[in-house]
Write a protein that holds these residues in place. Sequence first.
Motif, PDB file in Angstrom:
ATOM      1  N   PRO A 133       0.834  -1.214   0.000  1.00 26.81           N
ATOM      2  CA  PRO A 133       0.000   0.000   0.000  1.00 26.81           C
ATOM      3  C   PRO A 133       0.863   1.256   0.000  1.00 26.81           C
ATOM      4  CG  PRO A 133      -0.736  -1.565   1.683  1.00 26.81           C
ATOM      5  CD  PRO A 133       0.575  -2.067   1.169  1.00 26.81           C
ATOM      6  N   ASP A 134       0.455   2.259  -0.803  1.00 28.24           N
ATOM      7  CA  ASP A 134       1.199   3.504  -0.825  1.00 28.24           C
ATOM      8  C   ASP A 134       0.938   4.293   0.456  1.00 28.24           C
ATOM      9  OD1 ASP A 134       2.775   5.605  -2.331  1.00 28.24           O
ATOM     10  OD2 ASP A 134       0.937   6.708  -1.867  1.00 28.24           O
ATOM     11  N   VAL A 135       1.975   4.886   1.009  1.00 28.06           N
ATOM     12  CA  VAL A 135       1.860   5.586   2.284  1.00 28.06           C
ATOM     13  C   VAL A 135       0.897   6.768   2.194  1.00 28.06           C
ATOM     14  CG1 VAL A 135       3.865   7.059   1.820  1.00 28.06           C
ATOM     15  CG2 VAL A 135       3.205   6.566   4.196  1.00 28.06           C
ATOM     16  N   TYR A 136       0.747   7.352   1.006  1.00 29.99           N
ATOM     17  CA  TYR A 136      -0.152   8.488   0.845  1.00 29.99           C
ATOM     18  C   TYR A 136      -1.469   8.114   0.162  1.00 29.99           C
ATOM     19  CZ  TYR A 136       3.925  11.275   2.041  1.00 29.99           C
ATOM     20  OH  TYR A 136       5.014  11.817   2.690  1.00 29.99           O
ATOM     21  N   GLY A 137      -1.647   6.845  -0.133  1.00 31.88           N
ATOM     22  CA  GLY A 137      -2.881   6.422  -0.775  1.00 31.88           C
ATOM     23  C   GLY A 137      -2.979   6.808  -2.237  1.00 31.88           C
ATOM     24  N   ALA A 138      -1.830   6.917  -2.935  1.00 29.54           N
ATOM     25  CA  ALA A 138      -1.832   7.283  -4.350  1.00 29.54           C
ATOM     26  C   ALA A 138      -2.588   6.238  -5.170  1.00 29.54           C
ATOM     27  CB  ALA A 138      -0.401   7.397  -4.867  1.00 29.54           C
ATOM     28  N   ILE A 139      -3.346   6.696  -6.151  1.00 28.65           N
ATOM     29  CA  ILE A 139      -4.103   5.780  -7.007  1.00 28.65           C
ATOM     30  C   ILE A 139      -3.173   5.103  -8.014  1.00 28.65           C
ATOM     31  CG2 ILE A 139      -5.883   5.664  -8.795  1.00 28.65           C
ATOM     32  CD1 ILE A 139      -7.416   7.792  -7.278  1.00 28.65           C
ATOM     33  N   ASN A 140      -2.196   5.842  -8.548  1.00 25.94           N
ATOM     34  CA  ASN A 140      -1.209   5.266  -9.456  1.00 25.94           C
ATOM     35  C   ASN A 140       0.093   4.992  -8.711  1.00 25.94           C
ATOM     36  OD1 ASN A 140      -2.835   5.442 -11.817  1.00 25.94           O
ATOM     37  ND2 ASN A 140      -2.372   7.627 -11.951  1.00 25.94           N
ATOM     38  N   GLN A 141       0.734   3.897  -9.081  1.00 28.84           N
ATOM     39  CA  GLN A 141       2.023   3.553  -8.467  1.00 28.84           C
ATOM     40  C   GLN A 141       3.025   4.693  -8.662  1.00 28.84           C
ATOM     41  OE1 GLN A 141       3.498   0.248  -7.144  1.00 28.84           O
ATOM     42  NE2 GLN A 141       4.881   1.868  -6.494  1.00 28.84           N
ATOM     43  N   PRO A 142       3.630   5.193  -7.601  1.00 29.59           N
ATOM     44  CA  PRO A 142       4.632   6.261  -7.748  1.00 29.59           C
ATOM     45  C   PRO A 142       5.850   5.789  -8.553  1.00 29.59           C
ATOM     46  CG  PRO A 142       3.880   6.086  -5.474  1.00 29.59           C
ATOM     47  CD  PRO A 142       3.352   4.887  -6.187  1.00 29.59           C
ATOM     48  N   VAL A 143       6.593   6.754  -9.074  1.00 25.84           N
ATOM     49  CA  VAL A 143       7.803   6.453  -9.826  1.00 25.84           C
ATOM     50  C   VAL A 143       8.989   6.427  -8.850  1.00 25.84           C
ATOM     51  CG1 VAL A 143       9.291   7.129 -11.734  1.00 25.84           C
ATOM     52  CG2 VAL A 143       6.841   7.624 -11.842  1.00 25.84           C
ATOM     53  N   TYR A 144       9.570   5.251  -8.676  1.00 24.85           N
ATOM     54  CA  TYR A 144      10.733   5.104  -7.800  1.00 24.85           C
ATOM     55  C   TYR A 144      11.989   5.201  -8.659  1.00 24.85           C
ATOM     56  CZ  TYR A 144       7.651   3.671  -3.999  1.00 24.85           C
ATOM     57  OH  TYR A 144       6.686   3.642  -3.014  1.00 24.85           O
ATOM     58  N   ARG A 145      12.535   6.429  -8.749  1.00 24.72           N
ATOM     59  CA  ARG A 145      13.683   6.664  -9.621  1.00 24.72           C
ATOM     60  C   ARG A 145      15.018   6.310  -8.967  1.00 24.72           C
ATOM     61  NH1 ARG A 145      10.581  11.400 -10.867  1.00 24.72           N
ATOM     62  NH2 ARG A 145       9.800  11.325 -13.019  1.00 24.72           N
ATOM     63  N   ASN A 146      14.996   5.947  -7.722  1.00 25.03           N
ATOM     64  CA  ASN A 146      16.256   5.702  -7.024  1.00 25.03           C
ATOM     65  C   ASN A 146      16.935   4.429  -7.530  1.00 25.03           C
ATOM     66  OD1 ASN A 146      13.746   4.861  -5.588  1.00 25.03           O
ATOM     67  ND2 ASN A 146      15.181   3.559  -4.465  1.00 25.03           N
ATOM     68  N   ALA A 147      18.262   4.408  -7.386  1.00 22.40           N
ATOM     69  CA  ALA A 147      19.040   3.254  -7.834  1.00 22.40           C
ATOM     70  C   ALA A 147      19.017   2.120  -6.820  1.00 22.40           C
ATOM     71  CB  ALA A 147      20.476   3.675  -8.116  1.00 22.40           C
ATOM     72  N   SER A 148      19.131   2.464  -5.523  1.00 23.57           N
ATOM     73  CA  SER A 148      19.266   1.420  -4.505  1.00 23.57           C
ATOM     74  C   SER A 148      18.215   1.564  -3.411  1.00 23.57           C
ATOM     75  CB  SER A 148      20.671   1.465  -3.897  1.00 23.57           C
ATOM     76  OG  SER A 148      20.901   2.737  -3.305  1.00 23.57           O
ATOM     77  N   PHE A 149      18.157   0.556  -2.546  1.00 22.19           N
ATOM     78  CA  PHE A 149      17.124   0.488  -1.502  1.00 22.19           C
ATOM     79  C   PHE A 149      17.783   0.134  -0.162  1.00 22.19           C
ATOM     80  CE2 PHE A 149      15.385  -0.404  -5.610  1.00 22.19           C
ATOM     81  CZ  PHE A 149      14.210   0.334  -5.646  1.00 22.19           C
ATOM     82  N   GLU A 150      17.310   0.782   0.879  1.00 21.63           N
ATOM     83  CA  GLU A 150      17.897   0.608   2.210  1.00 21.63           C
ATOM     84  C   GLU A 150      17.285  -0.586   2.927  1.00 21.63           C
ATOM     85  OE1 GLU A 150      18.734   3.346   6.204  1.00 21.63           O
ATOM     86  OE2 GLU A 150      17.212   3.944   4.730  1.00 21.63           O
ATOM     87  N   PHE A 151      18.077  -1.228   3.802  1.00 21.46           N
ATOM     88  CA  PHE A 151      17.618  -2.384   4.568  1.00 21.46           C
ATOM     89  C   PHE A 151      17.817  -2.140   6.062  1.00 21.46           C
ATOM     90  CE2 PHE A 151      18.284  -3.891   0.354  1.00 21.46           C
ATOM     91  CZ  PHE A 151      17.304  -4.858   0.161  1.00 21.46           C
ATOM     92  N   PRO A 152      16.962  -2.740   6.903  1.00 19.23           N
ATOM     93  CA  PRO A 152      17.040  -2.468   8.341  1.00 19.23           C
ATOM     94  C   PRO A 152      18.241  -3.098   9.028  1.00 19.23           C
ATOM     95  CG  PRO A 152      15.366  -4.132   7.889  1.00 19.23           C
ATOM     96  CD  PRO A 152      15.816  -3.602   6.565  1.00 19.23           C
ATOM     97  N   ASP A 153      18.773  -4.190   8.432  1.00 23.00           N
ATOM     98  CA  ASP A 153      19.920  -4.848   9.075  1.00 23.00           C
ATOM     99  C   ASP A 153      20.673  -5.686   8.048  1.00 23.00           C
ATOM    100  OD1 ASP A 153      18.592  -7.515   8.961  1.00 23.00           O
ATOM    101  OD2 ASP A 153      17.262  -6.610  10.450  1.00 23.00           O
ATOM    102  N   SER A 154      21.823  -6.188   8.438  1.00 27.37           N
ATOM    103  CA  SER A 154      22.703  -6.929   7.541  1.00 27.37           C
ATOM    104  C   SER A 154      22.095  -8.249   7.087  1.00 27.37           C
ATOM    105  CB  SER A 154      24.047  -7.197   8.224  1.00 27.37           C
ATOM    106  OG  SER A 154      24.666  -5.990   8.579  1.00 27.37           O
ATOM    107  N   GLU A 155      21.388  -8.926   7.981  1.00 24.97           N
ATOM    108  CA  GLU A 155      20.792 -10.212   7.625  1.00 24.97           C
ATOM    109  C   GLU A 155      19.741 -10.054   6.533  1.00 24.97           C
ATOM    110  OE1 GLU A 155      19.820 -13.937   7.005  1.00 24.97           O
ATOM    111  OE2 GLU A 155      21.543 -13.296   8.218  1.00 24.97           O
ATOM    112  N   THR A 156      18.951  -8.986   6.601  1.00 26.22           N
ATOM    113  CA  THR A 156      17.887  -8.774   5.615  1.00 26.22           C
ATOM    114  C   THR A 156      18.471  -8.474   4.240  1.00 26.22           C
ATOM    115  OG1 THR A 156      16.471  -7.888   7.363  1.00 26.22           O
ATOM    116  CG2 THR A 156      15.780  -7.496   5.098  1.00 26.22           C
ATOM    117  N   ILE A 157      19.496  -7.635   4.170  1.00 27.87           N
ATOM    118  CA  ILE A 157      20.094  -7.338   2.862  1.00 27.87           C
ATOM    119  C   ILE A 157      20.792  -8.569   2.294  1.00 27.87           C
ATOM    120  CG2 ILE A 157      22.285  -6.411   3.768  1.00 27.87           C
ATOM    121  CD1 ILE A 157      22.208  -4.377   1.481  1.00 27.87           C
ATOM    122  N   ALA A 158      21.401  -9.382   3.144  1.00 28.40           N
ATOM    123  CA  ALA A 158      22.021 -10.630   2.675  1.00 28.40           C
ATOM    124  C   ALA A 158      20.957 -11.568   2.115  1.00 28.40           C
ATOM    125  CB  ALA A 158      22.777 -11.300   3.812  1.00 28.40           C
ATOM    126  N   ALA A 159      19.823 -11.677   2.806  1.00 30.47           N
ATOM    127  CA  ALA A 159      18.736 -12.546   2.340  1.00 30.47           C
ATOM    128  C   ALA A 159      18.197 -12.084   0.994  1.00 30.47           C
ATOM    129  CB  ALA A 159      17.614 -12.572   3.389  1.00 30.47           C
TER     130      ALA A 159
END
Length: 422
Positions: A28-54
């Motif tokens: 679900p979009d945090v703002y309730g957008a009807i259309n999927q937002p454009v995620y132009r970023n290259a990378s994505f953050e993870f909460p911990d090392s185990e999650t990014i490894a998985a």
Amino acid sequence: MNKCLKNEEAEHCAAFSTRIINAGFEKPDVYGAINQPVYRNASFEFPDSETIAAAFQHRADLHTYSRISNPTVANFEKKIKAASGAENVIALASGMAAISNTFWAVTCAGSNIIASPHLFGNTFSFLKSTLSSFGVEVRFVDVDDLQQIAAAIDDNTCAFFAEIITNPHLEVADLPEISKILKNKNIPMIIDTTVIPWCGFDAKKAGIDVEVISTTKYISGGATSIGGAIVDYGIYDWKANQKLGILPKPKGMSRFTFKLRSEIVRNLGACMSPDTAYLQSLGMESLQLRYEQMSRTAYGLALYLSEHPKVVNVNYPKLDCSPYKAVSEKLFKGNPGAMFTISLKSKPDCYKFMDALKIIRRATNLFDNKTLVIHPESTIFGTFPPEIKKFMGVEDNLVRFSVGLEDIEDLKQDINNGLDVI
């Protein structure tokens, strides 16, 4: 929202356009957008090392880097799944990327592909020149001859490939009959279905295992962007494939899609951009309306021109004179799309005709909102030597139309003005 649209499996209970428009976001979009937002970023953050490894080890279905996957692109892929009923979809940078990535996944040195010679120019070049330099043989056959197809298959055959309607020949292979031969010999059917979208035919019923598509065409919604897609129906068991059979069967996808996701797509880097995915997701929502309107106009123009004294021949599969009318009716519900061709007396006549047009644009591409015209022999196939053009069945007195959304009477008048100069 309709209760039957609350989960992915149930989305297929709705009609075609409803399924596409209501294909839900991955999250679900945090703002309730009807259309999927454009995620132009290259990378994505993870909460911990185990999650990014998985995530990197395929133990968690999370986005890591936009060359590999992206939320906006994933949403576009989900819309294609909703439209097609496929098991898995991979969106890429172009239709040629879809074709090349598919065959890099299924071929190896010593294997062979059975294919029609009547293909789009770059597709033919990829099969004949690029793949062959890596030791892959392409056996070109007359796909109207079922015995010839069967005779060309051997133990090293890894796929059958053709276009659903050939461009610009407008030939229609009897895919259900070809599928019977392929299933008997355990060969997958890979078809370029660019010129007929899913609202116009049933890929599973036709026996197609994998579709490759230029989403630049109908799907983009007016030629807004370049894109492609590989659509895997999950029907074929790839354990018979020399290259894929050694892989363990992954959960939730075929060996073919797993090979693409885990290696081929990552290594070749032909990813779809999030901006393209956003534009083409919007284009998907009006796909059926545009396809049906364009196709009606194409048929009307083809009928009209079939009686014009300056036109030598009109080729459109719905016309009574087409040798492919019966198979077209069987496959496409009587609606074979928005491309047709005319033959004039000579190549100079083709040029004179095209140069006199005012509304219709001289441009490559198919299924733009604008009607387009092109002389295939001197453009799409312009760099091929004469003997290859002859082998591919490309004639120099042929003009191809891609019909858009203009009023049919305006198009008729423009075409008449063009024919008047001959």
